[in-house]
Motif scaffolding. Sequence first.
Motif, PDB file in Angstrom:
ATOM      1  N   ALA A   1     -60.569 -68.482  -1.886  1.00  0.00           N
ATOM      2  CA  ALA A   1     -59.716 -68.491  -0.697  1.00  0.00           C
ATOM      3  C   ALA A   1     -60.370 -69.306   0.420  1.00  0.00           C
TER       4      ALA A   1
ATOM      5  N   TRP B   1     -54.957 -62.971   5.428  1.00  0.00           N
ATOM      6  CA  TRP B   1     -55.267 -62.696   4.034  1.00  0.00           C
ATOM      7  C   TRP B   1     -56.634 -62.025   3.912  1.00  0.00           C
TER       8      TRP B   1
ATOM      9  N   HIS C   1     -50.628 -66.032   9.941  1.00  0.00           N
ATOM     10  CA  HIS C   1     -50.834 -65.890   8.499  1.00  0.00           C
ATOM     11  C   HIS C   1     -52.187 -65.235   8.295  1.00  0.00           C
TER      12      HIS C   1
ATOM     13  N   VAL D   1     -57.593 -65.319  -2.898  1.00  0.00           N
ATOM     14  CA  VAL D   1     -56.851 -64.441  -1.989  1.00  0.00           C
ATOM     15  C   VAL D   1     -56.469 -63.176  -2.739  1.00  0.00           C
TER      16      VAL D   1
ATOM     17  N   GLU E   1     -52.106 -61.318   0.903  1.00  0.00           N
ATOM     18  CA  GLU E   1     -51.672 -62.231   1.950  1.00  0.00           C
ATOM     19  C   GLU E   1     -50.587 -61.557   2.767  1.00  0.00           C
TER      20      GLU E   1
END
Length: 276
Positions: A161, A260, A258, A268, A271
């Motif tokens: 990620a 995560w 956004h 990830v 999310e």
Amino acid sequence: MDIDHLRSWIGTMQEDSETLSPTTLRQFNATFDRQSSHAEGAVAPLLIHLCLAQPIAPMSALGRDGHPALGGFMPPVPLPRRMWAGGEFTFLGDIRVGQKVTRRSTVTDVQLKQGRTGALCFVTVEHAVTADGQPVLTERQDIVYRDVAPASAGKAEPPPAPEGTHRRVIEPTSTLLFRYSALTFNGHRIHYDKPFCIETEGYPGLVVHGPMQATMLCQMAADLRGARPATFSFRSLSPIFDDAYFTLNAKDRDGALHLWTARQGGPVAMEATATW
């Protein structure tokens, strides 16, 4: 799997209530290393409702995994593993200390799908939450049931990620996982029974709760913007365990935030998107 039988659970309802006490709020804040007033009428932290009015089943009514046996409110899906696959919260107001919080839950869908490792059964539950009779939030909860995948069923792990503009490192100790299980009266053994996780479920360690990850991300979103979001949606992509640190990440995207989680060096795990 008799999907028609399982779909007969659509429309099943359950209602539970609990008064938010100062003690519960203090325990919640202690678990997440947060501070806020616990005086009567004080605004409670986001997602504390996940610790309130949870189902209370006697020991004799629990399944092999420590969850209440299926076939009551939830359909009796004949697959051994269950996970919180995702969901969405819409916030309408605040929960305050001393208020009676009521959660009215309804099974709204049951779907059978074929995944890479076999059958997947998705159960959707919608919750309407009120505080002293006033609507404070709605929640959609997506739960997935699946079989234990054989070792040969794995595939190459996705790339690591990225790091967010905002980032925080979390150590998922067994004490943290135990405290959150206790707060939510969650007897699921994958969160505190390591021999069960490794020997029965085939996991490398204790599984970090999906709701706890969602709570951390939602709190991070509110902290960054200085206000609770209007909506918070999320989905789980892969599990994380207590064998490594994980991170909370966030970055602005198209007016939303956004977010995560990810194991350090891993893909990830969950999310999420928060909007105001």
